[in-house]
Design an enzyme around this catalytic site. Structure first.
Site, short mmCIF file in Angstrom:
data_model
loop_
_atom_site.label_atom_id
_atom_site.label_comp_id
_atom_site.label_asym_id
_atom_site.label_seq_id
_atom_site.Cartn_x
_atom_site.Cartn_y
_atom_site.Cartn_z
N HIS A 59 47.09 52.18 -21.95
CA HIS A 59 45.99 51.42 -21.87
C HIS A 59 44.98 52.10 -22.20
CE1 HIS A 59 47.63 48.02 -19.64
NE2 HIS A 59 48.72 48.87 -19.27
N TYR A 325 50.07 57.66 -12.83
CA TYR A 325 48.55 57.54 -13.19
C TYR A 325 47.81 58.71 -12.74
CZ TYR A 325 49.24 52.24 -13.44
OH TYR A 325 49.63 51.09 -13.91
C1 HEM Z 1 56.71 52.34 -13.93
C2 HEM Z 1 56.08 51.40 -14.44
C3 HEM Z 1 54.54 51.89 -15.06
C4 HEM Z 1 54.09 53.32 -15.67
C5 HEM Z 1 55.02 54.31 -15.95
C6 HEM Z 1 52.78 52.99 -16.12
C7 HEM Z 1 52.03 53.89 -16.75
C8 HEM Z 1 50.54 53.80 -16.99
C9 HEM Z 1 49.67 54.76 -17.36
C10 HEM Z 1 50.17 56.11 -17.53
C11 HEM Z 1 48.25 54.60 -17.43
C12 HEM Z 1 47.15 55.09 -17.59
C13 HEM Z 1 46.58 55.42 -16.15
C14 HEM Z 1 45.22 56.45 -16.27
O1 HEM Z 1 45.31 57.34 -16.85
O2 HEM Z 1 44.24 56.10 -15.44
C15 HEM Z 1 48.51 53.02 -16.99
C16 HEM Z 1 47.56 52.30 -16.89
C17 HEM Z 1 47.47 50.91 -16.70
N1 HEM Z 1 48.69 50.37 -16.00
FE1 HEM Z 1 50.39 50.78 -15.84
N2 HEM Z 1 52.25 51.54 -15.63
C18 HEM Z 1 53.41 50.87 -15.20
C19 HEM Z 1 53.53 49.60 -14.61
C20 HEM Z 1 52.44 48.73 -14.58
C21 HEM Z 1 52.06 47.53 -13.88
C22 HEM Z 1 53.64 46.76 -13.22
C23 HEM Z 1 51.04 46.87 -14.10
C24 HEM Z 1 50.66 45.91 -13.66
C25 HEM Z 1 51.11 45.04 -12.65
C26 HEM Z 1 50.39 47.97 -14.95
C27 HEM Z 1 48.98 47.82 -15.18
C28 HEM Z 1 47.98 48.89 -15.86
C29 HEM Z 1 46.92 48.77 -16.00
C30 HEM Z 1 45.98 47.38 -16.16
C31 HEM Z 1 46.35 50.05 -16.63
C32 HEM Z 1 44.99 50.26 -17.11
C33 HEM Z 1 44.19 50.87 -15.97
C34 HEM Z 1 42.68 51.42 -16.46
O3 HEM Z 1 41.96 50.70 -17.00
O4 HEM Z 1 42.54 52.71 -16.11
N3 HEM Z 1 51.03 49.03 -15.16
N4 HEM Z 1 49.67 52.53 -16.87
#
Ligand code: HEM
EC number: 1.11.1.-
Length: 342
Positions: A59, A325
């Site tokens: 993201h 995260y």
């Molecule tokens: C095992 C499953 C998942 C992994 C490994 C994953 C991994 C990640 C990582 C590494 C980030 C960046 C975090 C940061 O540096 O702040 C991220 C951001 C994000 N993820 Fe996931 N994610 C997963 C599942 C999901 C699911 C199920 C959703 C929604 C229901 C989701 C929604 C988001 C969103 C909206 C962001 C952006 C948040 C921001 O703006 O900082 N993710 N994800």
């Protein structure tokens, strides 16, 4: 002199040092190299094309936003969270596209994403990271990791192996509803006309100690219009920046309440549409800020940071998300500090 007492003290010190060391070694995955750790997830996201020093590995393309949440008091029936009492609560957030490309193409991105932090007062915070899809692609973190591995570009072709990804999805029929949505949903013309969904379930507890499982959606109050055929690679971010200069944009927060037997621990399965819905208030966004300098840059939208009255369900995605995260956050924050020193 080596008295039995001294030996006992030395043994206690040795154990006191060894136990935390073993714990750290276990957490880091050193004792079982095949164990899936948060660091492995982040390394894989980096390998897939997200080695963005000082920025999110997933993201990556994003924009900070802020505004407020106006609670209407109706949520108090289901949760004692302060934000469900009638009142206005400050919000900061971040729109984003999935994936590690800081220049991702808005016109092709699916799902779209929104992270929010609602300040409920008295130290009560509700953080969330939501997607515009109605379900998540896979049920278990280990399967999502495997998919990320398959998405890594092959050095020979510069692209992932489509046949292997096809075979993976064949072996994972639970991905069907997400893939169907990704292929057939109608893209809207703006983040303002996009819904954002929690997908994971959470446990809500009200002031009487009654428990219910809920999911939630932010439903756009801006009417749907189709994505223009000539939408450019930055059209979503340009549009929301321009819209918010002209006036606020809002979404209705709706809770869906599970019936007994509904799938609580599987984000690939939607709940039937006839479940109880409660409109609990309105999210109003009023301004944007670049993510390089705005409040969202140093925020981790960790979905298990919840106010009293809401707690995580046993969905295995939730603890994995929180841990991954956090690893990503720690990396990018320490990298930023080094970049700023230069
Ligand atoms: C095992 C499953 C998942 C992994 C490994 C994953 C991994 C990640 C990582 C590494 C980030 C960046 C975090 C940061 O540096 O702040 C991220 C951001 C994000 N993820 Fe996931 N994610 C997963 C599942 C999901 C699911 C199920 C959703 C929604 C229901 C989701 C929604 C988001 C969103 C909206 C962001 C952006 C948040 C921001 O703006 O900082 N993710 N994800």
């Amino acid at each position: 002199m080596d008295t039995p007492n001294t030996k006992l003290r030395l043994a206690i010190i040795a154990v006191a040092v060894a136990v935390p060391a073993a714990f750290f070694a276990y957490s880091a995955g050193w004792l079982s190299p095949s164990r899936l750790t948060p660091a492995k997830f982040v390394n894989q996201l980096q390998a897939d094309g997200g080695n963005n020093v000082g920025a999110r590995r997933n993201h990556t393309k994003g924009l900070c936003v802020s505004g407020y949440f106006e609670g209407n008091g109706m949520g108090a029936a289901i949760s004692s969270a302060t934000v469900f009492a009638k009142g206005r609560y400050p919000v900061s957030g971040r729109f984003s596209l999935p994936g590690g490309n800081p220049h991702g193409n808005d016109a092709k991105a699916a799902p779209r994403a929104l992270g929010l932090k609602i300040d409920g007062g008295s130290g009560q915070q509700w953080r969330m990271a939501m997607l515009s899809s109605p379900v998540f692609v896979l049920s278990y973190p280990k399967d999502f990791y495997q998919l990320l591995q398959l998405q890594q570009p092959d050095p020979a072709t510069g692209k992932p192996d489509g046949a292997k990804i096809g075979a993976f999805f064949k072996a994972h029929p639970e991905a069907g509803p997400f893939l169907d949505w990704a292929q057939h949903h109608k893209r809207s013309d703006s983040f303002a006309s996009t819904p954002f969904n929690s997908l994971n379930a959470f446990e809500a507890t009200n002031a009487n100690g009654e428990h219910h499982f809920v999911r939630w959606s932010f439903l756009p109050q801006t009417p749907f219009a189709a994505q223009p055929a000539d939408a450019g690679p930055d059209f979503l971010f340009d549009d929301i920046t321009q819209r918010l200069k002209k006036g606020p944009v809002s979404w209705q927060l709706q809770l869906q309440v599970a019936n007994p037997g509904d799938p609580i621990v599987d984000a690939t399965k939607a709940w039937p549409a006839d479940r109880q819905h409660i409109d609990v208030g309105t999210l109003v966004l009023t301004q944007t800020e670049p993510q390089s300098s705005g409040a969202c840059r140093d925020t981790n939208f960790d979905p298990v940071i919840l106010p009293d009255g809401l707690s995580p369900s046993a969905d295995p995605l939730l603890p994995a998300r929180s841990a991954v995260y956090s690893d990503d956050f720690t990396r990018r924050i320490s990298e930023q500090a080094k970049l700023e020193k230069k």
